[in-house]
Structure formats: C-alpha cells, structure tokens
Design a protein around this motif. Structure first.
Motif, short mmCIF file in Angstrom:
data_model
loop_
_atom_site.label_atom_id
_atom_site.label_comp_id
_atom_site.label_asym_id
_atom_site.label_seq_id
_atom_site.Cartn_x
_atom_site.Cartn_y
_atom_site.Cartn_z
N LEU A 65 0.88 -1.04 -0.02
CA LEU A 65 0.00 0.23 0.00
C LEU A 65 0.91 1.22 -0.06
N SER A 66 0.47 2.21 -0.66
CA SER A 66 1.26 3.40 -0.82
C SER A 66 0.13 4.64 -0.79
N LEU A 67 0.42 5.54 0.33
CA LEU A 67 -0.37 6.69 0.62
C LEU A 67 -0.35 7.74 -0.64
N ILE A 68 -1.46 7.96 -1.14
CA ILE A 68 -1.74 8.98 -2.39
C ILE A 68 -2.25 10.23 -1.81
N GLY A 69 -3.16 10.23 -0.96
CA GLY A 69 -3.55 11.36 -0.65
C GLY A 69 -4.59 11.21 0.73
N GLN A 70 -5.09 12.25 1.05
CA GLN A 70 -6.00 12.58 2.33
C GLN A 70 -6.74 13.62 2.48
N CYS A 71 -8.08 13.43 2.85
CA CYS A 71 -8.84 14.81 2.92
C CYS A 71 -9.78 14.80 4.23
N LYS A 72 -10.24 15.77 4.36
CA LYS A 72 -11.48 15.88 5.25
C LYS A 72 -12.91 16.30 4.62
N THR A 73 -14.07 15.69 4.86
CA THR A 73 -15.12 15.91 3.97
C THR A 73 -15.46 17.40 4.28
N ASP A 74 -16.19 18.29 3.37
CA ASP A 74 -16.76 19.62 3.59
C ASP A 74 -18.05 19.39 4.16
N ALA A 75 -18.90 20.47 3.93
CA ALA A 75 -20.23 20.72 4.60
C ALA A 75 -21.07 19.83 3.76
N ASP A 76 -20.90 19.48 2.77
CA ASP A 76 -21.63 18.47 1.61
C ASP A 76 -21.27 17.12 1.70
N GLY A 77 -20.19 16.93 2.78
CA GLY A 77 -19.76 15.41 2.59
C GLY A 77 -18.95 14.79 1.67
N ARG A 78 -18.35 16.00 0.76
CA ARG A 78 -17.36 15.43 -0.16
C ARG A 78 -15.94 16.29 0.05
N CYS A 79 -14.90 15.83 -0.60
CA CYS A 79 -13.67 16.36 -0.55
C CYS A 79 -13.60 17.59 -1.50
N PRO A 80 -12.80 18.67 -0.89
CA PRO A 80 -12.98 19.73 -1.76
C PRO A 80 -12.50 19.71 -2.92
N SER A 81 -11.67 18.70 -3.45
CA SER A 81 -11.46 18.48 -5.00
C SER A 81 -11.16 16.84 -5.09
N PRO A 82 -11.04 16.60 -6.57
CA PRO A 82 -10.87 15.06 -7.04
C PRO A 82 -9.75 14.47 -6.17
N LEU A 83 -10.05 13.37 -5.65
CA LEU A 83 -8.72 12.71 -5.02
C LEU A 83 -7.77 12.53 -5.74
N LEU A 84 -7.86 11.98 -7.24
CA LEU A 84 -6.93 11.94 -8.19
C LEU A 84 -7.54 12.39 -9.62
N GLU A 85 -6.93 12.80 -10.46
CA GLU A 85 -7.47 13.32 -11.65
C GLU A 85 -6.15 13.66 -12.66
N GLY A 86 -6.72 13.67 -13.80
CA GLY A 86 -5.48 13.87 -14.80
C GLY A 86 -4.43 12.48 -14.83
N GLU A 87 -3.21 13.04 -15.08
CA GLU A 87 -2.29 11.90 -15.39
C GLU A 87 -1.82 11.46 -14.14
N ALA A 88 -2.07 11.69 -12.91
CA ALA A 88 -2.02 11.12 -11.66
C ALA A 88 -3.02 9.89 -11.54
N PHE A 89 -4.19 9.97 -12.16
CA PHE A 89 -5.19 8.85 -12.13
C PHE A 89 -4.69 7.88 -13.19
N THR A 90 -4.54 6.81 -13.00
CA THR A 90 -4.01 5.57 -13.67
C THR A 90 -4.81 4.39 -13.38
N PRO A 91 -4.83 3.38 -14.35
CA PRO A 91 -5.70 2.14 -14.10
C PRO A 91 -4.87 1.25 -12.92
N GLY A 92 -5.61 0.55 -11.79
CA GLY A 92 -5.18 -0.32 -10.74
C GLY A 92 -6.01 -0.43 -9.70
N ARG A 93 -5.32 -0.85 -8.57
CA ARG A 93 -6.16 -1.30 -7.45
C ARG A 93 -6.00 -0.11 -6.42
#
Length: 119
Positions: free
Chosen positions: A32-60
């Motif tokens: 396991l490798s830690l990629i990121g972390q966040c706390k949910t906002d008032a709507d229960g969502r992270c303020p931005s995507p957890l992964l996107e663009g080139e950082a978002f690759t196929p895998g588990r």
C-alpha cells in the motif's frame, strides 16, 4: 479526463458526513502507498477530486474512511462503545479505464455502511 471522487452521507442523522477524515491508498504488488487524504466538507465531499489527470491511472485503490473518529466527534456525551463496531471502513476497488469518472459514495452509520460506483 478521468477523476476519482467520493461523497459520504451519515444515514443515522440524514445529513452529509462533515469533517470525516479519509485516506486514499494505491495497491501495487500487495503493498500500500498513501496517495492523499482529506476531510469532507459541509456537503460530505472532498474539496477537490482525490485523483485526476495524469495522476489517475488504472490499478487497484483503497479508500480508508475514519468512521469511528467521525462518530465520536459528533456527540462525545453519546459515545460509541469501545471498541466501536465500525472504526475504519475500507473500500477496495479497481480502476480499469482512467479516462472515466469513478465516484465512490459511502452511506454510513455507526453499525453499517454501503457503497457503490456512482456517477
């Protein structure tokens, strides 16, 4: 362009789970490798995507939701039993097409949860 998002709803209160800490991990060859972390906002969502663009690759991947800490913080007078029935909720999932949007919602209570691939 693909991205990974999440949304946490507190089904015990009927509201978004505000301030719930979560972590995103990638699984490679059993490690396991830690990629990121966040706390949910008032709507229960992270303020931005957890992964996107080139950082978002196929895998588990694995999302680890700190459910026990969230519920303990809501009302300390109505404490969870120790140990809590659900302390950490782990959702493991695969990404086959990183050009798509993967949304992993969590419906959560102190004694149960469900998840699915949302849109």
């Amino acid at each position: 362009m693909g991205r990974l998002t999440t949304h946490v709803l507190d089904t015990a209160s009927g509201r978004p789970a505000t301030g719930l800490a979560l972590e995103l991990w990638r699984l490679d060859d059993g490690r396991l490798s830690l990629i990121g972390q966040c706390k949910t906002d008032a709507d229960g969502r992270c303020p931005s995507p957890l992964l996107e663009g080139e950082a978002f690759t196929p895998g588990r991947y694995q999302l680890l939701f700190h459910a026990g800490d969230y519920f303990r913080g809501l009302n300390p007078a109505a404490a969870l039993p120790e140990p809590a029935f659900l302390d950490e909720v782990i959702v493991r999932f695969g990404v086959a097409d990183a050009d798509r949007h993967y949304h992993v919602p969590l419906l959560l209570s102190p004694y149960g949860y469900s998840t699915y691939r949302g849109s």
